[in-house]
Design a protein around this motif. Structure first.
Motif, PDB file in Angstrom:
ATOM      1  N   ALA A  20     -24.530  55.336  91.003  1.00 45.24           N
ATOM      2  CA  ALA A  20     -24.265  56.716  91.402  1.00 45.24           C
ATOM      3  C   ALA A  20     -25.528  57.572  91.359  1.00 45.24           C
ATOM      4  N   ILE A  21     -26.278  57.448  90.261  1.00 46.10           N
ATOM      5  CA  ILE A  21     -27.479  58.269  90.095  1.00 46.10           C
ATOM      6  C   ILE A  21     -28.539  57.904  91.129  1.00 46.10           C
ATOM      7  N   ARG A  22     -28.753  56.604  91.316  1.00 45.39           N
ATOM      8  CA  ARG A  22     -29.777  56.181  92.272  1.00 45.39           C
ATOM      9  C   ARG A  22     -29.413  56.592  93.698  1.00 45.39           C
ATOM     10  N   ALA A  23     -28.149  56.405  94.088  1.00 43.66           N
ATOM     11  CA  ALA A  23     -27.734  56.801  95.435  1.00 43.66           C
ATOM     12  C   ALA A  23     -27.842  58.310  95.618  1.00 43.66           C
ATOM     13  N   ALA A  24     -27.446  59.079  94.602  1.00 42.08           N
ATOM     14  CA  ALA A  24     -27.538  60.536  94.682  1.00 42.08           C
ATOM     15  C   ALA A  24     -28.997  60.985  94.759  1.00 42.08           C
ATOM     16  N   LYS A  25     -29.862  60.324  93.994  1.00 37.35           N
ATOM     17  CA  LYS A  25     -31.283  60.654  94.034  1.00 37.35           C
ATOM     18  C   LYS A  25     -31.858  60.424  95.432  1.00 37.35           C
TER      19      LYS A  25
END
Length: 561
Positions: A20-25
């Motif tokens: 989630a964090i990597r995709a959002a970043k």
């Protein structure tokens, strides 16, 4: 919630948060769906360790590593018929990249653990420490009320069952290393001085181990606009043609509804350890869901959903095995206790059948192989004496020199995990173990302790065994006589900290179908997949490390499409 996102992530453990964090970043709108009322899953309950070979800070642990050493070690440990060379090389290359992202883009900070050795010291490429990384404690106060919706650290992983401690702090306290009293005083002092926290309850707002990892990742996710919705389970994957285009979810508030994705669904929902039917169909027998110490929400829902749309599965007969004792309804995992001198594990006839100090993941193989060989060992019985109880921590109970038995009455009650007796014969009777067999085994152990050589199973003969032993005991830090009353015993089971079989994935986490083709729009990571470590456990952190690394690569890949 909206009805359309770039990415939907199923689950809320470490792999799920990393995706989630990597995709959002990278610019995606992201929704995380968690079916339980709490988030963090087994990751939050874990020690939070990551096994990252050749990480850039490994020299801080006094260790020199290289991709070549890491490959040589992993290739020797992991069976070739289970995991290919390029899968291993992919992990060695990608895990340090994932760790760098975690350390720079979230409040979580990992440091290498000196002396936390890999689990197979006789193999080439083995390292005496540094590959296992420990999350530093973080302040949980910025989470506000969301802190109290996170899965809590098990009591046995806390000081006195209340106070948070890191792996580094815990190892120093358990080993009574120089300065351990100062560490304990600091932990107690910080807890007592958090007046607002004490008004809210007993929960320590200094987050350690898995709570540190999940708490820090939630902070990063919130900053990036990731939406986390609890009590909302995914019941089905929506596939149109050859592509997954969304999920069907259900909650008490909204009933059943569909959410579409522009890019992909990432499944990171845990294994099937709490699904009795799947355990019976796939794992060695006997086995019980209540022997698992993993999150109770892990029931294999998304493995089944993947199979329904044609996904392949693998390693379904394997788990991250661990010895457990029962304390009421709770399965308590014994990680270090089994290596200390003055303790043995026997079958119903009082016979030892294994090296008690081996890596916990090997317990499943040892128990079930011994059963096939004729030992009556499921359950087996862990037995130790008064000297052990006085000196060593056990299953969340502090040693009796600091916390006498009368302070731990619940541990000895009808539903407690320990049985106590004045003599070995009395203990054998209470446990239902053959008295003569037990006496003979105890006599053998006394002789092994005197000579320093376990002539049956070689306990204490390598660096892994000795890592958890008592270095003040000689000639072997893992061997000691059982000659001091009272005596203690407990049934012990081949439990687990999660299953390790599930959806077959490629290097980027793309789920494969039965023909070996990637299912477009569907990625997976963690214990819902067939582990890239095969049926082995090279070192502490080999559950979370691969889960987060594959999730990191999955986010990179889906955002590049």
């Amino acid at each position: 919630m909206q009805n359309n996102y770039d990415v939907v992530v199923v689950g809320s453990g470490a792999g799920a948060f990393m995706a989630a964090i990597r995709a959002a970043k990278l610019g995606a709108s992201v929704l995380m769906l968690e079916k339980q009322a709490t988030y963090g899953g087994t990751s939050a309950r874990s020690g939070g360790g990551l096994w990252v070979p050749n990480n850039k800070n490994i020299a801080d642990a006094g260790v020199v590593d290289s991709p070549e050493d890491a490959f040589e070690y992993m290739r020797k440990v992991i069976p070739e018929e289970q995991v290919a060379d390029d899968t291993i090389r992919n992990y060695i290359e990608s895990s340090p990249q994932m760790l760098d992202f975690l350390n720079t883009e979230t409040p979580v900070h990992y440091v290498p653990v000196p002396g936390y050795a890999d689990y197979y010291p006789s193999y080439p490429g083995w390292k005496e420490g540094g590959r296992t990384m420990d999350p530093s404690p973080i302040d949980g106060r910025p989470l506000g009320d969301m802190l109290y919706k996170m899965e809590d650290t098990p009591k046995q992983s806390k000081a006195m069952g209340i106070f948070g401690m890191s792996i580094l702090e815990g190892s120093q306290i358990l080993a009574t290393s120089p300065g351990w009293q100062k560490i304990v005083a600091g932990i107690f002092g910080r807890y007592l001085l958090d007046i607002v926290g004490r008004l809210k309850g007993l929960r320590d707002r200094r987050l350690c181990q898995g709570n540190s990892l999940i708490g820090g990742m939630l902070m990063a996710a919130q900053k990036l606009g990731v939406e986390l919705v609890l009590e909302t389970g995914v019941t089905r994957l929506v596939k149109e043609g050859d592509k997954v285009v969304g999920v069907v979810a259900r909650s008490d508030a909204l009933g059943e509804f569909e959410i579409r994705v522009n890019k992909a669904v990432v499944v990171a929902s845990g294994g099937f350890e709490h699904n009795p039917e799947m355990r019976k169909a796939n794992l060695p027998q006997p086995t019980e869901s209540n022997w698992s110490a993993a999150n109770p929400g892990n029931t294999g829902d998304l493995i089944i959903a993947g199979q329904e749309i044609g996904a392949a599965t693998g390693l379904m007969n394997e788990a991250w095995w661990a010895p457990v004792v029962k304390n009421g309804d709770t399965s308590v995992v014994l990680f270090s206790e089994k290596s200390k001198p003055g303790l043995i594990i026997v079958d119903k006839k009082g016979r030892r059948f294994m090296n008690e100090a081996i890596t916990y993941n090997s317990y499943g193989e040892c128990f079930y192989n011994a059963k096939e060989a004729g030992y009556d060992c499921v359950p087996a019985y862990m037995i130790f004496d008064g000297n052990y109880r006085k000196k060593y921590f056990f299953g969340g109970i502090v040693q009796s020199s600091m916390s006498p038995d009368f302070m731990n009455r619940s541990a000895f009650g009808p539903n407690g995990m320990l049985i106590k007796a004045d003599t070995l014969d009395e203990l054998a009777g209470k446990l239902g173990v053959d008295r003569n067999g037990l006496q003979e085994t105890v006599a053998k152990m006394a002789e092994y302790a005197r000579t320093g050589v376990d002539e049956e199973f070689g306990r204490g003969s390598d660096a892994h065994d000795r890592m958890y032993g008592d270095m003040e005991v000689s000639p072997n830090p893992c061997l000691g006589p059982l000659d001091t009353a009272p005596y203690y015993g407990a049934p012990i089971y081949p439990g687990d900290i999660g299953t390790k079989g599930g959806l077959v994935i490629d290097h980027d986490g793309r789920v494969q179908d039965e023909q070996g083709n990637a299912i477009e729009g569907l990625y997976a990571a963690g214990n819902c997949t067939a582990s890239i470590m095969g049926d082995k456990y090279p070192g502490a952190g080999c559950t979370l490390g691969p889960a987060m690394t594959i999730a990191f690569r999955a986010a990179n890949h889906l955002m590049a499409q």
